[in-house]
Design a protein around this motif. Structure first.
Motif, mmCIF file in Angstrom:
data_model
loop_
_atom_site.group_PDB
_atom_site.id
_atom_site.type_symbol
_atom_site.label_atom_id
_atom_site.label_comp_id
_atom_site.label_asym_id
_atom_site.label_seq_id
_atom_site.Cartn_x
_atom_site.Cartn_y
_atom_site.Cartn_z
ATOM 1 N N HIS A 64 97.002 4.632 -6.334
ATOM 2 C CA HIS A 64 97.047 3.934 -5.043
ATOM 3 C C HIS A 64 95.920 4.351 -4.097
ATOM 4 N N GLY A 65 95.109 5.329 -4.487
ATOM 5 C CA GLY A 65 93.956 5.714 -3.682
ATOM 6 C C GLY A 65 92.744 4.881 -4.020
ATOM 7 N N LYS A 66 91.610 5.191 -3.380
ATOM 8 C CA LYS A 66 90.421 4.346 -3.577
ATOM 9 C C LYS A 66 89.889 4.442 -5.001
ATOM 10 N N THR A 67 89.958 5.627 -5.611
ATOM 11 C CA THR A 67 89.512 5.739 -6.999
ATOM 12 C C THR A 67 90.456 4.990 -7.915
ATOM 13 N N ARG A 83 103.203 9.426 -6.148
ATOM 14 C CA ARG A 83 104.245 10.427 -5.931
ATOM 15 C C ARG A 83 105.646 9.823 -6.045
ATOM 16 N N ALA A 84 105.798 8.518 -5.760
ATOM 17 C CA ALA A 84 107.120 7.894 -5.831
ATOM 18 C C ALA A 84 107.697 7.949 -7.241
ATOM 19 N N GLU A 85 106.806 7.962 -8.242
ATOM 20 C CA GLU A 85 107.255 7.988 -9.630
ATOM 21 C C GLU A 85 107.192 9.386 -10.241
ATOM 22 N N ILE A 91 94.191 11.040 -11.917
ATOM 23 C CA ILE A 91 93.428 11.332 -10.703
ATOM 24 C C ILE A 91 94.287 12.211 -9.806
ATOM 25 N N ALA A 92 93.848 13.417 -9.529
ATOM 26 C CA ALA A 92 94.578 14.300 -8.618
ATOM 27 C C ALA A 92 94.156 14.026 -7.178
ATOM 28 N N PRO A 93 95.025 14.300 -6.204
ATOM 29 C CA PRO A 93 94.642 14.145 -4.797
ATOM 30 C C PRO A 93 93.483 15.067 -4.444
#
Length: 234
Positions: free
Chosen positions: A11-14, A34-36, A53-55
Motif C-alpha cells: 500500500h506504500g509508494k513502492t 499490517r491489516a493482514e 517491502i519493509a517499512p
C-alpha cells in the motif's frame, strides 16, 4: 501458469509501483499490509510469488522479513523477491545493515529468491521548486525511477532465470545539483530537525553524513538489462 503475486507492503509508494507493473503484465496482484499481518499465511495462499517491502527505517526489518518468509513457506509460495537497498553492507549506515541481515535470511529461507537493491528514488526529489536537501548537492548517486523499479520487479517475479540473483537498480547516475540545473530550480542544503536523541534522527544523521562524503553511486547496467531498454530517466 499461476500469475498470482502477493506484494507485502503493497500500500506504500513502492508497493503501488510494483503492483501497477504486475497488473500491466496481466498478473493477479494481492496487496497486503499490517491489516493482514496476523493471518499472512492465509493471505499468501495460492500465490506463485511474493514481493517483500519493509517499512522505511523499520525498528526490526530482519524480524519483519523473517515473519513474511515463514508465512511464505507455510503457504508454499513458489518464490520470494526482497526489496533491499543499494550497498546494504555499509558499516556507517545501521539501517542498511538491517537490510543486509534480512538479505541473509532470504538467502537461507529455503525458497527460490531474488534480491533487488535500488538506489534512492528520483521521486523523493521535488524538482518543480527549490530543492531543500539534507546533504551535499554535488554528491554522486545512482537514482532509481519508481516506474523502472516496478517494471524490474515484475520481470523477476513473472519470468524465469532470476533465482539466486541480486541486482542493484539505478535509472540514472547524477548529482542533485545536476538534476536541479536541468529542471531550472535552485538547491538549498539544510539539515532537517528531528526529535533529538530519537532513533530516526540518529539514522538520518548517519546517512546524511555518509552521503556528504561518498554519495551512493549505483550502476545503470543491471536495470537496462532487466528491462531490455534504456531506463526512463537516462
Amino acid at each position: 501458469m499461476n500469475t498470482r503475486v502477493a506484494v507485502v507492503g503493497g500500500h506504500g509508494k513502492t508497493g503501488r509501483a510494483v503492483a501497477t507493473a504486475l497488473a500491466a503484465r496481466g498478473a493477479d496482484v494481492v496487496a497486503t499490509g499490517r491489516a493482514e499481518w496476523e493471518n499472512l499465511t492465509a493471505a499468501l495462499a495460492g500465490c506463485a510469488a511474493v514481493y517483500v517491502i519493509a517499512p522505511n527505517l523499520d525498528v526490526d526489518e530482519p524480524g519483519y522479513v523473517g515473519h513474511v518468509l515463514e508465512a511464505a513457506r507455510k503457504a508454499e509460495v513458489g518464490r520470494v523477491v526482497y526489496h533491499s537497498v543499494a550497498s546494504p553492507h555499509l558499516p556507517a549506515l545501521p539501517h542498511h545493515l538491517d537490510k543486509a541481515e534480512a538479505e541473509d535470511l532470504v538467502r537461507r529461507s529455503g525458497l527460490p529468491w531474488t534480491i533487488l537493491q535500488p538506489g534512492p528514488y528520483l521521486q523523493n526529489l521535488d524538482l518543480t521548486t527549490t530543492v531543500r536537501l539534507p546533504y551535499d548537492a554535488h554528491a554522486t548517486f545512482g537514482f532509481a525511477d519508481l516506474a523502472d523499479v516496478g517494471a524490474a520487479a515484475a520481470v523477476v517475479l513473472l519470468e524465469g532465470g532470476h533465482a539466486g540473483a541480486t541486482y542493484e537498480l539505478a535509472s540514472r547516475v547524477a548529482t542533485v545539483a545536476e538534476l536541479a540545473a536541468e529542471a531550472g530550480v535552485d538547491v538549498v542544503v539544510e539539515r532537517p530537525t528531528g526529535r533529538p536523541g530519537s532513533r530516526e534522527e540518529a539514522l538520518l544523521r548517519a546517512m546524511f553524513d555518509y552521503y556528504d562524503q561518498h554519495g551512493l553511486p549505483v550502476g545503470t547496467l543491471p536495470l537496462r538489462a532487466l528491462l531490455a531498454r534504456a531506463p526512463l530517466e537516462e
